[in-house]
Motif scaffolding. Structure first.
Motif, PDB file in Angstrom:
ATOM      1  N   ILE A 201      25.306  34.420  32.016  1.00 43.19           N
ATOM      2  CA  ILE A 201      26.737  34.574  32.653  1.00 43.19           C
ATOM      3  C   ILE A 201      26.963  33.631  33.654  1.00 43.19           C
ATOM      4  N   ILE A 202      28.124  33.068  33.545  1.00 47.38           N
ATOM      5  CA  ILE A 202      28.610  32.050  34.627  1.00 47.38           C
ATOM      6  C   ILE A 202      29.611  33.188  35.445  1.00 47.38           C
ATOM      7  N   GLU A 203      29.367  33.159  36.675  1.00 47.92           N
ATOM      8  CA  GLU A 203      30.298  34.111  37.459  1.00 47.92           C
ATOM      9  C   GLU A 203      31.168  33.360  38.383  1.00 47.92           C
ATOM     10  N   THR A 204      32.357  33.566  38.429  1.00 44.19           N
ATOM     11  CA  THR A 204      33.250  33.085  39.772  1.00 44.19           C
ATOM     12  C   THR A 204      33.542  34.220  40.495  1.00 44.19           C
ATOM     13  N   SER A 205      33.147  34.158  41.890  1.00 48.89           N
ATOM     14  CA  SER A 205      33.221  35.521  42.553  1.00 48.89           C
ATOM     15  C   SER A 205      33.938  35.127  43.840  1.00 48.89           C
ATOM     16  N   ALA A 206      35.444  35.455  43.810  1.00 47.31           N
ATOM     17  CA  ALA A 206      35.995  35.093  45.197  1.00 47.31           C
ATOM     18  C   ALA A 206      36.579  36.350  45.886  1.00 47.31           C
ATOM     19  N   GLY A 207      36.762  36.176  47.207  1.00 53.41           N
ATOM     20  CA  GLY A 207      37.177  37.500  47.977  1.00 53.41           C
ATOM     21  C   GLY A 207      38.718  37.288  48.213  1.00 53.41           C
ATOM     22  N   LEU A 208      39.333  38.459  47.851  1.00 53.85           N
ATOM     23  CA  LEU A 208      40.940  38.224  47.985  1.00 53.85           C
ATOM     24  C   LEU A 208      41.280  38.288  49.530  1.00 53.85           C
ATOM     25  N   THR A 209      40.878  39.094  49.845  1.00 55.90           N
ATOM     26  CA  THR A 209      41.056  39.221  51.580  1.00 55.90           C
ATOM     27  C   THR A 209      40.827  37.860  52.452  1.00 55.90           C
ATOM     28  N   ARG A 210      39.454  37.499  51.861  1.00 57.43           N
ATOM     29  CA  ARG A 210      39.168  36.294  52.376  1.00 57.43           C
ATOM     30  C   ARG A 210      40.196  35.015  52.106  1.00 57.43           C
ATOM     31  N   GLN A 211      40.653  34.794  51.007  1.00 52.13           N
ATOM     32  CA  GLN A 211      41.464  33.971  50.608  1.00 52.13           C
ATOM     33  C   GLN A 211      42.898  34.178  51.311  1.00 52.13           C
ATOM     34  N   LEU A 212      43.319  35.194  51.709  1.00 51.38           N
ATOM     35  CA  LEU A 212      44.291  35.516  52.345  1.00 51.38           C
ATOM     36  C   LEU A 212      44.174  34.731  53.773  1.00 51.38           C
ATOM     37  N   LEU A 213      43.040  35.251  54.489  1.00 51.84           N
ATOM     38  CA  LEU A 213      42.716  34.646  55.668  1.00 51.84           C
ATOM     39  C   LEU A 213      42.785  32.865  55.640  1.00 51.84           C
TER      40      LEU A 213
ATOM     41  N   MET B 159      37.896  39.282  43.662  1.00 54.11           N
ATOM     42  CA  MET B 159      38.345  38.641  42.422  1.00 54.11           C
ATOM     43  C   MET B 159      37.318  37.984  41.475  1.00 54.11           C
ATOM     44  N   GLU B 160      36.917  38.598  40.532  1.00 53.50           N
ATOM     45  CA  GLU B 160      35.692  38.106  39.943  1.00 53.50           C
ATOM     46  C   GLU B 160      36.016  37.947  38.481  1.00 53.50           C
ATOM     47  N   MET B 161      35.420  37.040  37.885  1.00 57.39           N
ATOM     48  CA  MET B 161      35.413  36.677  36.578  1.00 57.39           C
ATOM     49  C   MET B 161      34.013  36.394  36.032  1.00 57.39           C
ATOM     50  N   GLN B 162      33.482  37.015  35.078  1.00 58.29           N
ATOM     51  CA  GLN B 162      32.225  36.958  34.475  1.00 58.29           C
ATOM     52  C   GLN B 162      32.415  36.258  32.946  1.00 58.29           C
ATOM     53  N   PHE B 163      31.656  35.175  32.899  1.00 62.10           N
ATOM     54  CA  PHE B 163      32.089  34.436  31.731  1.00 62.10           C
ATOM     55  C   PHE B 163      30.570  34.517  30.825  1.00 62.10           C
ATOM     56  N   PHE B 164      30.736  34.924  29.731  1.00 60.24           N
ATOM     57  CA  PHE B 164      29.505  35.160  28.595  1.00 60.24           C
ATOM     58  C   PHE B 164      29.402  34.265  27.650  1.00 60.24           C
ATOM     59  N   VAL B 165      28.349  33.572  27.859  1.00 59.99           N
ATOM     60  CA  VAL B 165      28.171  32.230  26.833  1.00 59.99           C
ATOM     61  C   VAL B 165      26.529  32.178  26.415  1.00 59.99           C
TER      62      VAL B 165
END
Ligand code: ATP
Length: 454
Positions: free
Chosen positions: A306-318, A201-207
């Motif tokens: 770019i400021i990136e927030t990069s999360a693992g969905l399956t890792r978050q489930l764990l 689950m990633e969000m890239q923020f352009f500044v």
């Protein structure tokens, strides 16, 4: 005194027993690095994704979503640096044949080329690219070479102009995406923590350059608060700032949020200041102008940071399984019913929101319960269970983390009320059937794991 420590073995066992996660191709002996999500697992995964999506898009006016293809032009991965740099250092033991990541074994073993498992001799360190390759088209040669994407971020970068222009986005703005990613990981232990096929689950923020540090701080705050909202035990989270030797070649600054899994603190998500590396590289490799034109400022042109927030969905489930899991003593009768295993999921992500349980099958209680379930299922994911003693049925729901058990008894027939049992407190309240949905909705809204919110 029973040992109530949360271990990975307990999580794996519950996950299988209660239909969260199964080993891939289990009847053929399994495939390492791949897992299947069962009925409870897919509900949980979808709901985490929904929770994140709402947080990142619905609650931010300047973030929109996309869903890019897994297969991309191979030049993307040259521009991104993955073809050259997305490698792990690999060593093998000549004796026991175990394969290790050289950066994950004790340095003294590496220096002495000695296997940490059996003491055998280790091979020289080799570089190993983590990208899976396949071919597009009928001829299996280099001309059709494509990769399974190892991250979702590049699908966002290459669509920067499409999204900016089609949606008339003004900087600062973000693009969010949830999707599969693939990495040929050398070591895939610890259940679904590190797998070859996973979801991000990633969000890239352009500044605007120069505002990047401010936004970097803003996103670190936002992402920390996300876990608070999700009801995670904040004492199990910590920040890890990348030191100069860890920092990726493109990164100006990088922090990870780490969670205390049963095997220790490990990365959950990264928040990175990626500078203008990504769009500069894609501009260079594609020959297309990827500058932003700031029409409000005299058509000033620049390549965004770019400021990136990069999360693992399956890792978050764990993480959620580990954080929610509790073995709790609830009685003192000296038998197995004294204990329950309960998953304290936030009700917004629990796989099933309400289970409807008739006290008896007979005397019209089952029919009444089915009617009530039919009303509830318009609003919530529900379950229905009429088999066995009511206490056992509660325990089953506790084990999958169902926050509300709605019980239909003889009084329900007379006065149209039902009891609602709260998963965490096990207290029951009588509620009128006509207010049931409203009652559950209000409970979800006001839910707080008070003792855990710090
Ligand atoms: P590592 O160094 O541990 O291999 P990374 O720092 O390369 O991981 P990122 O590329 O930053 O990881 O990936 C962002 C997120 O995606 C991670 O924080 C993690 O939640 C998730 N992720 C990465 N690799 C995997 C994997 N193999 N299995 C499951 N989730 C993963």
């Amino acid at each position: 005194m029973a040992d109530t420590t949360v271990t990975m073995d307990k999580i794996v066992s519950l996950a299988k027993r209660r239909g969260f996660v199964f080993q891939s191709s289990e009847i053929y002996g399994g495939l390492s690095g791949a897992w299947d999500y069962g009925p409870q697992g897919i509900e949980l995964k979808n709901r985490i994704a929904r929770f994140w999506w709402k947080e990142m898009t619905q609650l931010h006016d300047n973030i929109v979503g996309i869903d890019a293809a897994i297969l991309m032009h191979p030049r993307v991965w040259e521009a991104s640096g993955h073809v050259e740099n997305f490698t792990d250092p690999l060593v093998d033991c000549k004796k026991c044949k175990t394969r290790f990541r050289a950066d994950q074994i004790p340095p003294e073993n590496l220096a002495a080329r000695k296997c940490p498992e059996c003491g055998g001799e280790l091979t020289e360190t080799r570089k190993f690219n983590l990208m899976f390759k396949t071919t597009l088209g009928p001829v299996e040669d280099e001309s059709g070479l494509v990769y399974l994407r190892p991250e979702t971020a590049q699908g966002i970068y290459v669509n920067f102009k499409n999204v900016q222009q089609s949606n008339r986005m003004k900087i600062p703005f973000g693009i969010a995406q949830i999707g599969k990613a693939f990495r040929n990981e050398i070591v895939t232990k610890n259940f679904i923590f590190r797998t070859c096929e996973f979801e991000q689950m990633e969000m890239q923020f352009f500044v605007k350059p120069g505002t990047d540090e401010e936004w970097f701080e803003y996103w670190r705050d936002q992402r920390w608060n996300y876990y608070r909202k999700l009801g995670i035990d904040m004492n199990k989270l910590r920040w890890h700032r990348h030191g100069p030797d860890e920092l990726a070649h493109y990164a100006k600054d990088a922090y990870d949020i780490e969670f205390e899994f049963p095997m220790g603190f490990k990365e959950l998500e990264g928040v990175h200041n990626r500078s203008n590396y990504d769009l500069s590289r894609h501009q260079q490799y594609s020959g297309k102008d990827l500058q932003y034109i700031d029409q409000d400022n005299g058509n000033e042109r620049y390549i965004p940071f770019i400021i990136e927030t990069s999360a693992g969905l399956t890792r978050q489930l764990l993480m959620l399984l580990c954080d929610a899991y509790e073995e709790q003593k609830v009685a003192d009768k000296g038998n197995e019913d004294d204990w329950r295993t309960v998953l304290h999921f936030h009700p917004d992500v629990a796989p099933i929101t309400a289970a409807v349980l008739p006290l008896m099958k007979k005397d019209g209680l089952a029919e009444l319960a089915q009617d009530i379930r039919a009303e509830l299922k318009e609003d919530f994911v529900t379950d229905y269970d009429q088999a066995g003693a009511i206490g056992r049925r509660y325990r089953r729901q506790d084990e999958i983390g169902t926050p509300f058990c709605v019980t239909i008894d003889y009084q329900s027939k007379e006065d149209g009320t039902v009891t609602v049992r709260d998963r965490d407190t096990m207290l029951q309240e009588r509620v009128s059937r006509s207010h049931l949905s409203e009652y559950i909705r209000a409970k979800i809204k006001s839910y707080k794991r008070a003792e855990r919110i710090s």
